[in-house]
Design a protein around this motif. Structure first.
Motif, PDB file in Angstrom:
ATOM      1  N   PRO A  34       0.800  -1.209   0.000  1.00 24.25           N
ATOM      2  CA  PRO A  34       0.000   0.000   0.000  1.00 24.25           C
ATOM      3  C   PRO A  34       0.839   1.267   0.000  1.00 24.25           C
ATOM      4  O   PRO A  34       0.331   2.338  -0.255  1.00 24.25           O
ATOM      5  N   ASP A  35       2.120   1.161   0.278  1.00 26.09           N
ATOM      6  CA  ASP A  35       2.968   2.339   0.384  1.00 26.09           C
ATOM      7  C   ASP A  35       3.930   2.395  -0.795  1.00 26.09           C
ATOM      8  O   ASP A  35       4.820   1.564  -0.921  1.00 26.09           O
ATOM      9  N   PRO A  36       3.783   3.368  -1.705  1.00 29.29           N
ATOM     10  CA  PRO A  36       4.657   3.435  -2.866  1.00 29.29           C
ATOM     11  C   PRO A  36       6.114   3.665  -2.521  1.00 29.29           C
ATOM     12  O   PRO A  36       6.991   3.397  -3.328  1.00 29.29           O
ATOM     13  N   GLY A  37       6.399   4.152  -1.313  1.00 30.47           N
ATOM     14  CA  GLY A  37       7.785   4.340  -0.903  1.00 30.47           C
ATOM     15  C   GLY A  37       8.402   3.077  -0.356  1.00 30.47           C
ATOM     16  O   GLY A  37       9.545   3.066   0.058  1.00 30.47           O
ATOM     17  N   ASN A  38       7.624   2.025  -0.376  1.00 30.36           N
ATOM     18  CA  ASN A  38       8.068   0.784   0.216  1.00 30.36           C
ATOM     19  C   ASN A  38       7.701  -0.381  -0.684  1.00 30.36           C
ATOM     20  O   ASN A  38       6.819  -1.159  -0.367  1.00 30.36           O
ATOM     21  N   PRO A  39       8.404  -0.525  -1.847  1.00 28.09           N
ATOM     22  CA  PRO A  39       8.038  -1.587  -2.775  1.00 28.09           C
ATOM     23  C   PRO A  39       8.241  -2.980  -2.217  1.00 28.09           C
ATOM     24  O   PRO A  39       7.679  -3.939  -2.731  1.00 28.09           O
ATOM     25  N   GLY A  40       9.042  -3.125  -1.174  1.00 31.95           N
ATOM     26  CA  GLY A  40       9.238  -4.430  -0.565  1.00 31.95           C
ATOM     27  C   GLY A  40       8.103  -4.816   0.352  1.00 31.95           C
ATOM     28  O   GLY A  40       7.970  -5.964   0.757  1.00 31.95           O
ATOM     29  N   GLY A  41       7.222  -3.865   0.680  1.00 28.18           N
ATOM     30  CA  GLY A  41       6.082  -4.144   1.545  1.00 28.18           C
ATOM     31  C   GLY A  41       6.516  -4.456   2.960  1.00 28.18           C
ATOM     32  O   GLY A  41       7.621  -4.128   3.387  1.00 28.18           O
ATOM     33  N   GLY A  42       5.652  -5.101   3.724  1.00 28.65           N
ATOM     34  CA  GLY A  42       5.965  -5.483   5.087  1.00 28.65           C
ATOM     35  C   GLY A  42       6.116  -4.298   6.000  1.00 28.65           C
ATOM     36  O   GLY A  42       5.556  -3.237   5.771  1.00 28.65           O
ATOM     37  N   ASN A  43       6.923  -4.493   7.047  1.00 26.74           N
ATOM     38  CA  ASN A  43       7.080  -3.455   8.056  1.00 26.74           C
ATOM     39  C   ASN A  43       8.325  -2.608   7.858  1.00 26.74           C
ATOM     40  O   ASN A  43       8.722  -1.876   8.749  1.00 26.74           O
ATOM     41  N   ALA A  44       8.954  -2.718   6.712  1.00 20.64           N
ATOM     42  CA  ALA A  44      10.167  -1.945   6.457  1.00 20.64           C
ATOM     43  C   ALA A  44       9.869  -0.458   6.499  1.00 20.64           C
ATOM     44  O   ALA A  44       8.788  -0.013   6.137  1.00 20.64           O
ATOM     45  N   ARG A  45      10.857   0.308   6.974  1.00 19.21           N
ATOM     46  CA  ARG A  45      10.706   1.771   6.983  1.00 19.21           C
ATOM     47  C   ARG A  45      10.750   2.316   5.557  1.00 19.21           C
ATOM     48  O   ARG A  45      10.132   3.328   5.251  1.00 19.21           O
ATOM     49  N   LEU A  46      11.519   1.648   4.713  1.00 20.23           N
ATOM     50  CA  LEU A  46      11.702   2.093   3.333  1.00 20.23           C
ATOM     51  C   LEU A  46      12.320   0.934   2.574  1.00 20.23           C
ATOM     52  O   LEU A  46      13.099   0.158   3.137  1.00 20.23           O
ATOM     53  N   SER A  47      11.987   0.792   1.320  1.00 19.52           N
ATOM     54  CA  SER A  47      12.686  -0.174   0.483  1.00 19.52           C
ATOM     55  C   SER A  47      12.812   0.391  -0.923  1.00 19.52           C
ATOM     56  O   SER A  47      12.095   1.323  -1.303  1.00 19.52           O
ATOM     57  N   ALA A  48      13.746  -0.160  -1.667  1.00 22.21           N
ATOM     58  CA  ALA A  48      14.004   0.339  -3.022  1.00 22.21           C
ATOM     59  C   ALA A  48      14.460  -0.808  -3.908  1.00 22.21           C
ATOM     60  O   ALA A  48      15.239  -1.665  -3.471  1.00 22.21           O
ATOM     61  N   ASN A  49      13.978  -0.800  -5.123  1.00 25.42           N
ATOM     62  CA  ASN A  49      14.406  -1.777  -6.115  1.00 25.42           C
ATOM     63  C   ASN A  49      15.678  -1.241  -6.760  1.00 25.42           C
ATOM     64  O   ASN A  49      15.631  -0.267  -7.513  1.00 25.42           O
ATOM     65  N   LEU A  50      16.797  -1.861  -6.488  1.00 31.69           N
ATOM     66  CA  LEU A  50      18.086  -1.341  -6.958  1.00 31.69           C
ATOM     67  C   LEU A  50      18.291  -1.524  -8.457  1.00 31.69           C
ATOM     68  O   LEU A  50      19.277  -1.023  -9.011  1.00 31.69           O
ATOM     69  N   ASN A  51      17.386  -2.231  -9.119  1.00 27.26           N
ATOM     70  CA  ASN A  51      17.474  -2.315 -10.580  1.00 27.26           C
ATOM     71  C   ASN A  51      17.075  -0.990 -11.222  1.00 27.26           C
ATOM     72  O   ASN A  51      17.503  -0.694 -12.334  1.00 27.26           O
ATOM     73  N   SER A  52      16.258  -0.209 -10.507  1.00 29.47           N
ATOM     74  CA  SER A  52      15.779   1.032 -11.104  1.00 29.47           C
ATOM     75  C   SER A  52      15.919   2.258 -10.191  1.00 29.47           C
ATOM     76  O   SER A  52      15.754   3.386 -10.643  1.00 29.47           O
ATOM     77  N   GLU A  53      16.232   2.057  -8.911  1.00 31.16           N
ATOM     78  CA  GLU A  53      16.327   3.174  -7.972  1.00 31.16           C
ATOM     79  C   GLU A  53      17.719   3.215  -7.353  1.00 31.16           C
ATOM     80  O   GLU A  53      18.390   2.185  -7.243  1.00 31.16           O
ATOM     81  N   LEU A  54      18.119   4.385  -6.907  1.00 30.47           N
ATOM     82  CA  LEU A  54      19.395   4.578  -6.212  1.00 30.47           C
ATOM     83  C   LEU A  54      20.559   4.027  -7.043  1.00 30.47           C
ATOM     84  O   LEU A  54      21.450   3.354  -6.532  1.00 30.47           O
ATOM     85  N   THR A  55      20.523   4.312  -8.325  1.00 36.10           N
ATOM     86  CA  THR A  55      21.511   3.713  -9.224  1.00 36.10           C
ATOM     87  C   THR A  55      22.839   4.481  -9.277  1.00 36.10           C
ATOM     88  O   THR A  55      23.838   3.912  -9.675  1.00 36.10           O
ATOM     89  N   SER A  56      22.832   5.767  -8.868  1.00 44.08           N
ATOM     90  CA  SER A  56      24.082   6.526  -8.927  1.00 44.08           C
ATOM     91  C   SER A  56      24.480   7.009  -7.533  1.00 44.08           C
ATOM     92  O   SER A  56      23.618   7.264  -6.677  1.00 44.08           O
ATOM     93  N   VAL A  57      25.778   7.145  -7.321  1.00 41.88           N
ATOM     94  CA  VAL A  57      26.291   7.628  -6.037  1.00 41.88           C
ATOM     95  C   VAL A  57      25.741   9.026  -5.786  1.00 41.88           C
ATOM     96  O   VAL A  57      25.764   9.881  -6.679  1.00 41.88           O
ATOM     97  N   GLY A  58      25.214   9.240  -4.598  1.00 46.95           N
ATOM     98  CA  GLY A  58      24.616  10.527  -4.239  1.00 46.95           C
ATOM     99  C   GLY A  58      23.101  10.543  -4.393  1.00 46.95           C
ATOM    100  O   GLY A  58      22.450  11.446  -3.896  1.00 46.95           O
TER     101      GLY A  58
END
Ligand code: FES
Length: 142
Positions: A34-58
């Motif tokens: 339900p939370d678009p900032g948390n694609p991994g779902g569950g109780n995580a504070r935040l998650s990101a798919n590294l195939n498409s997000e956070l791909t560059s340093v900074g």
């Protein structure tokens, strides 16, 4: 229309409406993300798919008051830092500067480095740091 028939019809409409509301509620609870900032779902504070997000340093991603920043190449936990954006002075939300890779509080000027350590007061302590795990290229902040 007779009074009895009207009441009967009203009861049927109410039952149909309630059933619809019930099933709508069920479909929502089946949503694992339900939370678009948390694609991994569950109780995580935040998650990101590294195939498409956070791909560059900074690069960074924020979910609520949590930020994760990529600090190095490679998809291992040591290449990222996850921090609370809540200033330890009086609770304002700090901002991330991707150029200086530091955090600054707009309220009273406290500054933090990329690891959350205080570099300028009046903040009394570092930003809260969170644990990061990576599984199948999905980063999770716990
Ligand atoms: S609340 Fe951040 S410096 Fe005061």
């Amino acid at each position: 229309m007779e009074r009895r028939k009207f009441i009967n019809d009203l009861g049927q409409v109410t039952a149909i409406f309630c059933a619809g509301a019930y099933f709508a509620a069920c479909s929502k609870s089946d949503d694992n993300n339900p939370d678009p900032g948390n694609p991994g779902g569950g109780n995580a504070r935040l998650s990101a798919n590294l195939n498409s997000e956070l791909t560059s340093v900074g690069s960074s991603k924020i979910n609520g008051s949590v930020i994760v920043v990529r600090t190095a190449t490679g998809n291992v936990a040591a290449s990222f830092v996850a921090l609370s954006l809540i200033c330890t002075h009086q609770g304002c939300t700090v901002g991330f500067d991707s150029v200086t890779t530091g955090f600054k509080c707009p309220c009273h000027g406290s500054e933090y480095n990329i690891n959350g350590a205080v570099t300028q007061g009046p903040a009394p302590q570092a930003l809260t740091k969170y644990n990061i795990s990576i599984t199948n290229n999905v980063l999770t902040v716990n």
